[in-house]
Design an enzyme around this catalytic site. Structure first.
Site, PDB file in Angstrom:
ATOM      1  N   LYS A 134       0.761  -1.198   0.101  1.00 20.61           N
ATOM      2  CA  LYS A 134      -0.074   0.074   0.106  1.00 20.61           C
ATOM      3  C   LYS A 134       0.858   1.442  -0.040  1.00 20.61           C
ATOM      4  CE  LYS A 134      -3.775  -0.328   2.280  1.00 20.61           C
ATOM      5  NZ  LYS A 134      -4.330  -0.802   3.584  1.00 20.61           N
ATOM      6  N   ARG A 187      -3.304   2.777   8.738  1.00 17.16           N
ATOM      7  CA  ARG A 187      -3.686   1.515   8.319  1.00 17.16           C
ATOM      8  C   ARG A 187      -2.428   0.613   8.125  1.00 17.16           C
ATOM      9  NH1 ARG A 187      -7.121   3.154   2.867  1.00 17.16           N
ATOM     10  NH2 ARG A 187      -8.249   1.362   3.270  1.00 17.16           N
ATOM     11  N   GLY A 241      -8.320  -7.473   4.899  1.00 17.12           N
ATOM     12  CA  GLY A 241      -8.997  -7.575   6.015  1.00 17.12           C
ATOM     13  C   GLY A 241      -8.414  -8.263   7.105  1.00 17.12           C
ATOM     14  N   MET A 259      -5.514  -7.246   8.730  1.00 15.17           N
ATOM     15  CA  MET A 259      -4.935  -6.258   9.669  1.00 15.17           C
ATOM     16  C   MET A 259      -5.744  -5.242   9.945  1.00 15.17           C
ATOM     17  SD  MET A 259      -0.910  -7.006   9.425  1.00 15.17           S
ATOM     18  CE  MET A 259      -1.101  -6.448   7.612  1.00 15.17           C
ATOM     19  N   ARG A 317      -3.929  -1.356  -6.127  1.00 13.27           N
ATOM     20  CA  ARG A 317      -3.017  -2.661  -6.035  1.00 13.27           C
ATOM     21  C   ARG A 317      -3.513  -3.550  -7.058  1.00 13.27           C
ATOM     22  NH1 ARG A 317      -5.737  -4.529  -0.162  1.00 13.27           N
ATOM     23  NH2 ARG A 317      -7.816  -4.673  -1.090  1.00 13.27           N
ATOM     24  N   HIS A 346     -15.985  -8.503   2.935  1.00 10.06           N
ATOM     25  CA  HIS A 346     -15.096  -9.799   3.480  1.00 10.06           C
ATOM     26  C   HIS A 346     -15.398 -10.968   2.949  1.00 10.06           C
ATOM     27  CE1 HIS A 346     -13.755 -12.586   6.460  1.00 10.06           C
ATOM     28  NE2 HIS A 346     -12.597 -11.867   6.181  1.00 10.06           N
ATOM     29  N   SER A 402      13.080 -41.598  -5.554  1.00  7.83           N
ATOM     30  CA  SER A 402      11.952 -40.646  -5.230  1.00  7.83           C
ATOM     31  C   SER A 402      11.883 -40.250  -3.760  1.00  7.83           C
ATOM     32  CB  SER A 402      10.652 -41.375  -5.675  1.00  7.83           C
ATOM     33  OG  SER A 402       9.666 -40.435  -5.389  1.00  7.83           O
ATOM     34  N   CYS A 440       7.776 -37.672  -4.458  1.00  4.68           N
ATOM     35  CA  CYS A 440       6.480 -37.934  -4.301  1.00  4.68           C
ATOM     36  C   CYS A 440       5.726 -37.805  -2.989  1.00  4.68           C
ATOM     37  CB  CYS A 440       6.242 -39.508  -4.882  1.00  4.68           C
ATOM     38  SG  CYS A 440       7.179 -40.753  -3.898  1.00  4.68           S
ATOM     39  N   TYR A 488      11.483 -34.877 -11.845  1.00  3.93           N
ATOM     40  CA  TYR A 488      10.151 -34.707 -11.733  1.00  3.93           C
ATOM     41  C   TYR A 488       9.638 -34.545 -10.245  1.00  3.93           C
ATOM     42  CZ  TYR A 488       9.684 -39.493 -10.239  1.00  3.93           C
ATOM     43  OH  TYR A 488      10.012 -40.699  -9.696  1.00  3.93           O
TER      44      TYR A 488
HETATM   45  C1  PEP Z   1       6.419 -40.515   1.479  1.00  6.82           C
HETATM   46  O1  PEP Z   1       6.741 -40.818   2.717  1.00  6.82           O
HETATM   47  O2  PEP Z   1       6.544 -39.194   1.200  1.00  6.82           O
HETATM   48  C2  PEP Z   1       5.413 -40.909   0.458  1.00  6.82           C
HETATM   49  C3  PEP Z   1       5.179 -40.707  -0.634  1.00  6.82           C
HETATM   50  O3  PEP Z   1       5.198 -42.326   1.028  1.00  6.82           O
HETATM   51  P1  PEP Z   1       3.946 -42.574   2.071  1.00  6.82           P
HETATM   52  O4  PEP Z   1       3.026 -41.273   1.907  1.00  6.82           O
HETATM   53  O5  PEP Z   1       3.185 -43.523   1.313  1.00  6.82           O
HETATM   54  O6  PEP Z   1       4.562 -43.015   2.927  1.00  6.82           O
END
Ligand code: PEP
Ligand code: MG
Length: 873
Positions: A22, A92, A101, A103, A336, A454, A763, A830, A850
């Site tokens: 702001k 403000r 909203g 603060m 803004r 709000h 992974s 993962c 990935y």
């Molecule tokens: C993990 O531990 O991040 C994972 C993907 O395996 P799970 O959540 O099945 O333990």
């Protein structure tokens, strides 16, 4: 000496970190020569200094505030606390990131018993002066001193009733004087001292209150939900007041240069004649559309439009502006980049590219990745909707469809949600304290408030369906009942809301999944052209996998095979396997499971049409599968030719004191290699068959979980290889396959160079890695994490947002160590963090191949990956 205070003339838009959004924009608008009530900004550094000094404002900061104030007095030709022509200011908050909203704001500061007389004289409008003073006392008491608003509201209602006044505006100057006397009495009673008559003291208390508000509970929740660091602090803007409540040539409003719900180009907003800013935002009166200003005050409207267009061109983005008209003179109070729905964000970004104002890269950066969730939200089933009964209609404040049980308070909404109910929160109006309840709701319905109230602003931000300003509702929040369209609804009754049309329906109307196209595809194509990270999905069923492919998944990064065992016809077989007393018995039970597993894997391979599929072998402790109900125990006893007591005994013996650190993951395969054998056979046979049937070039990826030692992995790998080779031979197949592991135990990260000798891919299972690194259970941490947020020990849930400092270090180290022994190792993630934008940025930086996340988060991950790549350029 540090510089803690900047006049608007001294700043610019580039100083957002120091001056807050702001403050930086007010400075920028001042530089552009726009009509801005002048003022100054106390920096975010002064806020962090306040906290660092044990919540004290230093003398130096104080001196600079008063120096800036005297400059402001000179500029305005008015004096603070003056008996003739007093200067009044607004105070403000304004953090780096906008937190609508969250603060506090204080208006009309500087009024005292003396100054109010001067103000009445100068304006020639005593009613207005006393009204301003009573508003100030109320706001100061509430915001600065935390005296509940309700005390003041009650007094106002009593006096209105006594005077036969319907609206506040019906009260006369004399009535308001009476209000003021009673307000000050409440203040004195509650505070044990009189209402401050020194405007300097008022100002310092207000500045402190804004600093304090940075750390109020709702701000902390908001920060956690929006990834805003707690150490940023907020700036404070002190600005000369202009008055929208000086009669019918005055007013105040909020407007957007494009529609924040749909993104459609064209001015959009609302205003109230003869009102102060808070009246519009708080939704106390339902405002007029901005276009009405053209009829009411055409000159002001013309000037307003010129400036609005100029601001949009200047910032090259949709602007959200607050303005006030004081007796025919237009002032801008702030601008803004406007908050918007995801749908609007896509429309605006694509339009700005087409208008030649921004590049596709900028367009990609403009979309908040998490907000894409909103596009994947449900709509009503068309057939079900035809049969629905409309009971009312109000403002379509935030799109989407919702059906659920009515609850009247945020706390009850939250509790019901936690019980698994779908909830529609119905409120007179919402306030920031309701944020968690709003979050827990499928939809929100309010009686009061416009599109910028709000409820509307917050619901749009959350992507939660909201219908606001339904004045036809007669509600009794205490008795938990409301009436609309001749129907009466009690707590627990179903209603349905359409946040895109504003329609309210009786009953529970079926909703449908969202569909995506157009701008979304265009944005995703841009994102895909910039990103380096691949995006896979965590999916265990062909339906989830197909859904993920629709959203752009490039493979499966995690198939949790245990999820395949819980179906009714399978669970008895896995139980038999677990209870087997001999290897032969166990192998027999496992053999019965092969067709199921194989069928599942074939389904996945088919759905993925040749894209890579990583199949993670059985992971949870076996006690998760054993029966707890007596009927199931009896059934199993018959099948196993045991007594029920014997079954119970074995089940008890499987009980783990600390299941997360127990007999699970690859440890199961060390004890029962036959499980790994069964799963390998199922994977390989499925792959070979689908490859032959469909012609996909399938290379199965077998992932061994919870490894902590090279030899442990090697042991299981040998079992897998032996079985895989046997299957290949049996089937006369030359199919390739990869064997990798999850890195989810700190020891695995520490010894990743050794483990990589046996693993073709890693992974990162950051769910377990977080749990093991922090030393608290992912199942139980929810019980106490709230205390950690409250006490500012943690800012965010480490299971949702990767702890880059600690867990991230392990990820980075493991990636480097893994590459040191196997340079071409494939690295993925993962854990849940694979769908979290800030964690994805981290994954990009450490050079993972990935990320893998749930199907609905795939688009978020694609966009976040592109943003990470663009930012790094
Ligand atoms: C993990 O531990 O991040 C994972 C993907 O395996 P799970 O959540 O099945 O333990
Ligand atoms: Mg895990």
């Amino acid at each position: 000496m540090g510089k803690w205070v900047y006049s608007f003339e001294e700043g610019n838009a580039g100083m957002r970190n120091l001056l807050g959004g702001k403050g930086a924009n007010l400075a920028e608008m001042t530089n552009l020569g726009l009509p801005i009530p002048q003022g100054f900004t106390v920096t975010t550094e002064a806020c962090t200094d306040y906290y660092a000094s044990g919540r004290q404002i230093s003398d130096e900061v104080r001196e600079q505030i008063f120096a800036a104030l005297s400059e402001l007095e000179k500029k305005q030709g008015k004096k603070f606390g003056d008996t003739e022509n007093p200067l009044l200011v607004s105070v403000r908050s304004g953090a780096r990131a906008s937190m609508p909203g969250m603060m506090d704001t204080i208006l009309n500061l500087g009024l005292t018993d003396v100054a109010v007389e001067g103000f009445a004289k100068k304006t020639g409008n005593p009613r207005f002066a006393y009204d301003s003073y009573r508003r100030f006392i109320q706001m100061f008491s509430d915001v600065v001193m935390e005296i509940p608003k309700s005390y003041f509201e009650r007094i106002l209602d009593e006096i209105k009733e006594a005077k036969g006044a319907k609206f506040d505006t019906d009260l006369t100057a004399e009535d308001l004087k009476q209000v003021i006397v009673r307000f000050k009495t409440v203040y004195a009673e509650k505070m044990g001292r009189a209402f401050p008559q020194d405007p300097g003291e008022q100002l310092m208390e207000a500045v402190k209150a804004v600093f304090r508000s940075w750390d109020n509970e709702r701000a902390i929740v908001y920060r956690r939900m929006n990834d805003i660091p707690g150490d940023w602090g907020t700036a404070v803007n002190v600005q000369a007041m202009v008055f929208g409540n000086m009669g019918n040539t005055s007013g105040t409003g909020v407007a957007f240069t494009r529609n924040p719900s749909t993104g459609e180009k064209g001015i959009y907003g609302e205003y109230l004649i003869n009102a102060q800013g808070e009246d519009v935002v708080a939704g106390i009166r339902t405002p007029q559309p901005i276009t009405r200003l053209e009829q009411d005050l055409p000159e002001c409207f013309k000037q307003f439009m010129e400036i609005a267009n100029k601001l949009e061109d200047h910032y090259r983005d949709m602007q959200d502006m607050e303005f006030t008209i004081e007796d025919g003179r237009l002032f801008f109070l702030q601008t803004r980049n406007g908050k918007r729905t995801a749908q609007a964000a896509l429309q605006i970004a694509c339009d700005l590219v087409d208008e030649g104002k921004i590049s596709p890269e900028e367009a990609v950066l403009r979309i908040e990745a998490k907000s894409l969730d909103q596009l994947l939200h449900p709509t009503f089933d068309a057939e079900a909707l035809k049969k629905g009964t409309v009971i009312g209609q109000a403002l379509p404040a935030s799109p989407g469809a919702a059906a659920g049980k009515v609850y009247f308070t945020a706390a009850e909404a939250k509790a019901a949600h936690e019980k698994g109910e779908r909830v529609v929160l119905v409120r007179l109006e919402t306030s920031p304290e309701d944020i968690e309840g709003m979050h827990a709701s499928e939809g929100i319905l309010t009686v009061r408030g416009g599109m910028t109230s709000h409820a509307a602003v917050v619901a749009r931000g959350m992507g939660t369906c909201c219908v606001s300003g339904c004045g036809d509702i007669s509600i009794n929040e205490e008795d938990k009942v409301f009436e609309l369209g001749g129907h009466t609804y009690h707590e627990g009754d179903y209603i349905s809301l359409d946040g895109s049309t504003g329609k309210i329906y009786d009953g529970d109307i079926q909703t449908r999944e969202a569909s995506i196209s157009g701008n979304f595809d265009r944005m995703m194509k841009w994102a895909d052209s910039f990103r380096k990270l691949q995006v896979r999905t965590n999916a265990d069923t062909p339906a989830d996998a197909a859904n993920a492919v629709k959203y752009g998944a490039e493979g499966i990064g995690l198939c949790r095979t245990e999820h395949m065992f819980f179906e009714e016809d399978r669970i008895p077989k896995i139980r038999q396997m677990i209870l087997s007393r001999t290897l032969q018995e166990r192998e027999k039970a496992l053999n019965e499971l092969i067709p199921y597993q194989k069928g599942d894997f074939k389904g996945l391979y088919e759905a993925m049409e040749g894209r890579p599929v990583t199949i993670r072998f059985l992971d949870p402790p076996l006690h998760e599968f054993v029966p707890t109900e007596q009927d199931d125990i009896d059934d199993l006893a018959v099948k196993m030719m045991m007594t029920a007591e014997e079954v119970q005994e074995i089940c008890d013996s499987l009980h783990e004191f600390n299941p997360m650190m127990g007999h699970r993951g690859c440890r199961l395969a060390v004890t029962y290699p036959e499980i790994a054998r069964m799963q390998t056979r199922a994977v390989m046979e499925a792959a070979i068959e689908v490859r032959a049937e469909k012609g996909y070039d399938i290379v199965p990826e077998i992932m061994i979980p919870l490894v902590g030692d090279r030899k442990e992995l090697k042991f299981v790998k040998d079992v897998v290889v032996e079985t895989a080779e046997a299957v290949k031979k049996e089937k006369n197949s030359d199919i390739q396959y990869h064997i990798g592991t999850m890195i989810e135990i700190p020891r695995a990260a520490l010894l990743a160079n050794e483990i990589a000798e046996e693993a073709e891919f890693f992974s990162f299972g950051t769910n377990d890695l977080t749990q093991m690194t922090f030393g608290f259970s992912r199942d139980d941490a929810g019980k106490f994490l709230g205390d950690y947020y409250k006490n500012k020990i943690y800012e965010s849930d480490p299971f949702a947002r990767l702890d880059q400092k600690g867990v991230g270090q392990l990820v980075q180290m493991a990636a480097e160590k893994g590459r040191s022994t196997r340079p071409d190792i494939k690295l993925g993630i993962c854990g849940e963090h694979g769908g979290d934008p800030s964690s994805i940025e981290f994954c990009h930086k450490v050079g993972l191949t990935y990320v893998s996340c749930s199907p609905y988060r795939v688009p978020i991950a694609r966009l976040a990956a592109a943003q990470a790549a663009i930012k790094q350029k």
